[in-house]
Design an enzyme around this catalytic site. Sequence first.
Site, PDB file in Angstrom:
ATOM      1  N   ALA A  35       0.755  -1.153  -0.113  1.00  0.00           N
ATOM      2  CA  ALA A  35       0.066  -0.185  -0.103  1.00  0.00           C
ATOM      3  C   ALA A  35       0.716   1.144   0.021  1.00  0.00           C
ATOM      4  CB  ALA A  35      -0.785  -0.021   1.330  1.00  0.00           C
ATOM      5  N   GLY A  36       0.300   2.110  -0.468  1.00  0.00           N
ATOM      6  CA  GLY A  36       1.006   3.583  -0.374  1.00  0.00           C
ATOM      7  C   GLY A  36       1.410   4.000  -1.706  1.00  0.00           C
ATOM      8  N   ASN A  94       8.722   8.328   5.484  1.00  0.00           N
ATOM      9  CA  ASN A  94       7.483   9.108   4.880  1.00  0.00           C
ATOM     10  C   ASN A  94       6.677   9.417   6.164  1.00  0.00           C
ATOM     11  OD1 ASN A  94       4.490   8.017   4.715  1.00  0.00           O
ATOM     12  ND2 ASN A  94       5.946   6.163   4.731  1.00  0.00           N
ATOM     13  N   ARG A  95       6.105  10.777   5.903  1.00  0.00           N
ATOM     14  CA  ARG A  95       5.250  10.964   6.789  1.00  0.00           C
ATOM     15  C   ARG A  95       4.024  11.978   6.018  1.00  0.00           C
ATOM     16  NH1 ARG A  95       9.361  14.557   8.365  1.00  0.00           N
ATOM     17  NH2 ARG A  95       9.367  16.556   7.342  1.00  0.00           N
ATOM     18  N   GLY A 150       0.529  11.056   5.893  1.00  0.00           N
ATOM     19  CA  GLY A 150      -0.597  11.466   6.433  1.00  0.00           C
ATOM     20  C   GLY A 150      -1.812  11.086   5.529  1.00  0.00           C
ATOM     21  N   PHE A 151      -1.917   9.934   4.906  1.00  0.00           N
ATOM     22  CA  PHE A 151      -2.900   9.595   4.122  1.00  0.00           C
ATOM     23  C   PHE A 151      -3.510  10.680   3.417  1.00  0.00           C
ATOM     24  CE2 PHE A 151      -4.316   6.410   7.867  1.00  0.00           C
ATOM     25  CZ  PHE A 151      -3.738   5.324   7.123  1.00  0.00           C
ATOM     26  N   SER A 173      -0.437   3.283  10.511  1.00  0.00           N
ATOM     27  CA  SER A 173       0.262   4.364   9.967  1.00  0.00           C
ATOM     28  C   SER A 173       0.964   5.200  11.114  1.00  0.00           C
ATOM     29  CB  SER A 173      -0.463   5.322   9.056  1.00  0.00           C
ATOM     30  OG  SER A 173       0.261   6.450   8.800  1.00  0.00           O
ATOM     31  N   ASN A 196       1.632   8.426  11.039  1.00  0.00           N
ATOM     32  CA  ASN A 196       1.330   9.990  10.610  1.00  0.00           C
ATOM     33  C   ASN A 196       0.001  10.308  10.666  1.00  0.00           C
ATOM     34  OD1 ASN A 196       3.970   9.580   9.735  1.00  0.00           O
ATOM     35  ND2 ASN A 196       3.340   8.468   7.927  1.00  0.00           N
ATOM     36  N   THR A 197      -0.828   9.523  11.223  1.00  0.00           N
ATOM     37  CA  THR A 197      -2.156  10.049  11.663  1.00  0.00           C
ATOM     38  C   THR A 197      -2.146   9.962  13.108  1.00  0.00           C
ATOM     39  OG1 THR A 197      -3.275   9.421   9.583  1.00  0.00           O
ATOM     40  CG2 THR A 197      -4.601   9.742  11.468  1.00  0.00           C
ATOM     41  N   LYS A 232      -3.297  -4.824   9.287  1.00  0.00           N
ATOM     42  CA  LYS A 232      -1.835  -4.296   9.293  1.00  0.00           C
ATOM     43  C   LYS A 232      -1.440  -3.840  10.487  1.00  0.00           C
ATOM     44  CE  LYS A 232       1.367  -2.477   5.864  1.00  0.00           C
ATOM     45  NZ  LYS A 232       1.358  -1.474   4.729  1.00  0.00           N
ATOM     46  N   ASN A 244       3.869  -2.659   9.107  1.00  0.00           N
ATOM     47  CA  ASN A 244       4.080  -1.484   8.575  1.00  0.00           C
ATOM     48  C   ASN A 244       5.485  -0.788   8.972  1.00  0.00           C
ATOM     49  OD1 ASN A 244       3.436   1.049   7.314  1.00  0.00           O
ATOM     50  ND2 ASN A 244       1.357   0.754   7.975  1.00  0.00           N
ATOM     51  N   TYR A 257       7.658  -2.319  -1.656  1.00  0.00           N
ATOM     52  CA  TYR A 257       7.668  -0.843  -2.139  1.00  0.00           C
ATOM     53  C   TYR A 257       8.829  -0.322  -2.094  1.00  0.00           C
ATOM     54  CZ  TYR A 257       5.785   3.995  -2.327  1.00  0.00           C
ATOM     55  OH  TYR A 257       5.327   5.340  -2.585  1.00  0.00           O
TER      56      TYR A 257
END
Length: 354
Positions: free
Chosen positions: A66-67, A115-116, A118-119, A179, A181-182, A217, A245, A316
């Site tokens: 994902a991502g 990475n950050r 943030g969706f 994640s 980042n949220t 995940k 993750n 990834y």
Amino acid sequence: MYKLIKPLLFKYDPEKAHGMTINALKLVQKYPQTLPLVKQFFHYENDILNQVISGVTFSNPIGLAAGFDKSCEVPKALESAGFGSIELGGITPKPQPGNPKPRMYRLVEDQALINRMGFNNLGMNKALSNLRKYSYTLPIGLNVGVNKNTPYDARYQDYIKVLDTFKNDVTFFTVNISSPNTENLQKFHDESEFSQLCSAIETFKNEENIDVPIFIKLTSDLDTESLGHMLPSITQTFDGIILANTTQQRDGLQSENRIETGGLSGRPLFERNISLIKHAYKETNGTFTIIGTGGIFTVDDVITMLRSGASLVQIYSSLVFEGPGLTRKLNKALAQYLNSNGYNNVQEIIGLDA
Ligand SMILES: Cc1cc2nc3c(=O)[nH]c(=O)nc-3n(C[C@H](O)[C@H](O)[C@H](O)COP(=O)(O)O)c2cc1C
């Protein structure tokens, strides 16, 4: 070929370079007559790599993590890139811009990324209409997240909204609670939060009669003991587990930009995630589906992850460093390994070293 393009791409900010890649894939998708040619470059087919997991046929175990395609913009082009499955998203109910840029970094010396994001995504309705433009011949997964501005107590509903919206259009779901980042997302790893999430998902599955497999995940920052505590609820509610993750740890890194905040992916994740996979495999006596991700660069990495207990893997970061030819290379080498060691299929090596 990627050896020639890589120095050019690496001159750009990583997110900009990623955007250029997505634009190139959009172009490929726009001219469907190019797809067979792309397929010829990147596909490797061999029955020895086939598996059926949770009722889904995977033609090979190397999936796109994902991502990469956050808003389902280039699934048709990705279908020709040699993966056994692609996971799109993370998708949230409403569109959102994500964190301020820059928010993605290459740690070249460590073969890693931070990475950050943030969706950042176009939201579930736009993503669904993107996805519906084409039909697909390989498993399409959807990674599901939560909007930044959703009130704390309503966050379960964000997952359910996206699951409900895509329930007839994807082959599997991944509920992403990992994640970094949220804010507060990883609190879903706590016992009471997790059991509420599990009940919400079970209710949804029962009411809607859902037969699309739903995976969960988890974060790489989980210790094996906490993972052990979560496993009974996980095996009851979900069809599989993705381990794992990104991490917020920064141990042993060389690159200057290791100080950036966000999730670290790539090579440094590998050993951490292998130990989580082995633990989950042993605790569930090899009866539960595990999908491994984190730091896979070589066929030896793939074999190690499968032998540790994963049935499928996802990549990834290594695509950024090694280019799109990696998928074919890994699949071909895996088939060779299986053949030359007298194995008849991928399943025969799963969990051998757990
Ligand atoms: C730029 C970037 C964005 C990502 N976005 C997501 C995401 O939206 N949802 C998710 O579950 N994982 C996301 N991930 C994590 C990857 O799916 C993968 O699990 C992780 O990077 C470990 O694999 P790797 O070492 O092969 O990169 C992202 C990773 C990167 C590098």
